[in-house]
Scaffold this active site. Structure first.
Site, short mmCIF file in Angstrom:
data_model
loop_
_atom_site.label_atom_id
_atom_site.label_comp_id
_atom_site.label_asym_id
_atom_site.label_seq_id
_atom_site.Cartn_x
_atom_site.Cartn_y
_atom_site.Cartn_z
N ARG A 63 0.83 -1.20 0.00
CA ARG A 63 0.00 0.00 0.00
C ARG A 63 0.86 1.26 0.00
NH1 ARG A 63 -3.69 2.42 4.29
NH2 ARG A 63 -5.31 3.48 3.09
N HIS A 67 0.60 4.35 -2.71
CA HIS A 67 0.36 5.72 -2.27
C HIS A 67 1.52 6.63 -2.64
CE1 HIS A 67 -3.25 5.47 0.60
NE2 HIS A 67 -3.23 4.36 -0.11
N ASP A 68 2.72 6.08 -2.70
CA ASP A 68 3.87 6.89 -3.12
C ASP A 68 3.75 7.23 -4.60
OD1 ASP A 68 6.39 8.18 -2.89
OD2 ASP A 68 7.37 6.41 -3.76
N VAL A 71 1.09 9.85 -5.97
CA VAL A 71 1.24 11.27 -5.61
C VAL A 71 2.66 11.71 -5.97
CG1 VAL A 71 1.13 12.95 -3.75
CG2 VAL A 71 -0.39 10.97 -3.71
N ASP A 75 8.74 8.34 -6.01
CA ASP A 75 9.94 9.10 -5.63
C ASP A 75 10.20 9.10 -4.12
OD1 ASP A 75 7.90 10.69 -4.74
OD2 ASP A 75 8.56 12.52 -5.75
N SER A 77 8.40 10.14 -1.77
CA SER A 77 7.92 11.34 -1.07
C SER A 77 6.97 10.99 0.08
CB SER A 77 7.25 12.31 -2.04
OG SER A 77 6.24 11.67 -2.79
N GLU A 89 3.27 14.51 2.94
CA GLU A 89 2.23 13.63 2.38
C GLU A 89 1.70 12.63 3.40
OE1 GLU A 89 3.44 11.57 -1.15
OE2 GLU A 89 4.31 13.36 -2.05
N ASN A 95 -3.61 9.32 4.13
CA ASN A 95 -2.43 8.50 4.39
C ASN A 95 -2.26 8.12 5.86
OD1 ASN A 95 -1.43 8.19 1.77
ND2 ASN A 95 -0.30 10.12 1.83
N HIS A 197 -5.44 -6.28 -3.30
CA HIS A 197 -6.33 -6.34 -2.13
C HIS A 197 -6.49 -7.77 -1.62
CE1 HIS A 197 -8.53 -2.24 -2.88
NE2 HIS A 197 -7.28 -2.11 -2.46
N ASP A 249 -9.73 -10.01 1.82
CA ASP A 249 -10.02 -11.31 1.21
C ASP A 249 -10.38 -12.26 2.34
OD1 ASP A 249 -10.03 -13.84 0.14
OD2 ASP A 249 -8.10 -13.66 -0.90
N THR A 252 -8.63 -16.37 1.52
CA THR A 252 -7.18 -16.64 1.63
C THR A 252 -6.45 -15.32 1.89
OG1 THR A 252 -6.92 -16.42 -0.78
CG2 THR A 252 -7.27 -18.64 0.11
#
Length: 328
Positions: A63, A67-68, A71, A75, A77, A89, A95, A197, A249, A252
């Protein structure tokens, strides 16, 4: 020709492309061949050690990478800490639910890399996150894939940059496609990436509206399997502790596989943005194809992850190599 056959042809193309298509601009699978030749094994061992401490390492790191990259590009950030003069961020409301184990995974891997004199201050935090993400996928039973390297770390991290950049649990297909398209990703690639997911988890408040207050006609989202909805209610009662989280899930949860897509076929997608992939006719065929073949899903996931890893890559002119991933 059936949709499944078309996807099988696409799978063949992806498999060939992964081995023969050129990498993106400055990125190379052998970027650290001379400066830090053992970097991948160093990172892998650090990730394994963290994984043995807690399984959360896997969904948290995955995740964090998403998310990096969504946005300002891939890099690093999102790893930057806020200061009295800059809200970074990672402190944006979207976040705040990022698990600390993801950040700790990168920190531990960075320490391990920099402990080797030849490698010290040579490997970017952005690249370490990309390698760690591949490693957690593999540790969960997912595909191993070559990671393109050569990213520099970004010089900016502001919470305001996060606004409107991340997918939300209530998104419909149009909203998902629009957001992913901004990062050069197709609908099929978006669906493949959503398969992550399969090892994810979520806090109850992200989906509680689907079982308690969906709309004026039905309190429970009619696209939800009724037995699954009852289970969700028992796990997430009203006014539940906001720290409570459940697996995305239910079948599994600790295996990186295509069961996520089989769950969608049965009305067991946790988020609206998950279930819509099956209920919307435009994306249903891809879900069915991934559900029918783990091989097809894995190949599409690898190709999509490789493409995602090229988003917003920084170079020596607009980036650097951080000595501390949390400090610009």
């Amino acid at each position: 020709m059936s949709q499944l056959n078309l996807l099988l042809i696409w799978l063949l193309f992806l498999t060939l492309c992964l081995h023969s298509c050129p990498t993106y601009a400055q990125l190379s699978r052998h970027h650290y061949k001379n400066s830090c030749p053992n970097v991948e094994s160093i990172v892998r061992e650090a990730v394994k050690k963290k994984f043995h401490q807690t399984f959360t390492t896997i969904p948290a790191t995955l995740r964090l990478f998403f998310h990096d990259c969504f946005v300002q590009g891939c890099d690093g950030s999102v790893l930057v800490s806020s200061t009295p003069h800059n809200r970074a961020e990672r402190d944006h409301p979207d976040n705040l639910s990022l698990a600390g184990d993801g950040f700790d995974t990168v920190i531990k891997a960075k320490e391990a890399v920099d402990a080797v004199p030849l490698c010290r201050n040579k490997v970017s935090c952005a690249d370490i996150l990309a390698m760690a993400t591949r490693d957690v996928v593999t540790l969960a039973g997912g595909p191993y894939y070559e990671v393109e390297l050569g990213r520099f770390d970004g010089l900016r991290s502001k919470d305001s940059d996060v606004n409107g950049r991340l997918p939300e649990p209530g998104f419909n297909l149009n909203q998902l496609n629009s957001l992913f398209a901004r990062n050069g990703l197709t609908q099929t690639e978006m669906i493949a990436l959503s398969g992550a997911h399969t090892v994810g988890f979520s806090h109850c408040n992200k989906f509680s509206n689907r079982v308690y207050n969906f709309n004026s006609k039905s309190r429970v989202d009619p696209t939800l399997d009724l037995h699954y909805a009852t289970t969700l209610k028992s796990m997430c009662p009203r006014n539940v502790d906001p720290r409570v989280a459940i697996d995305m899930d239910p079948i599994t949860p600790h295996a990186f596989d295509n069961v996520y897509f089989k769950n969608l076929q049965k009305g067991k997608g946790l988020f609206t943005s998950d279930q819509v992939l099956f209920t919307d006719s435009r994306s249903k065929n891809a879900v069915n194809a991934f559900a029918s073949s783990n091989k097809i899903f894995r190949a599409n996931f690898v190709a999509a992850m490789t493409k995602l890893g090229r988003v917003g890559v920084k170079n020596s002119q607009n980036g650097n190599i951080r000595t501390d991933c949390s400090v610009i």
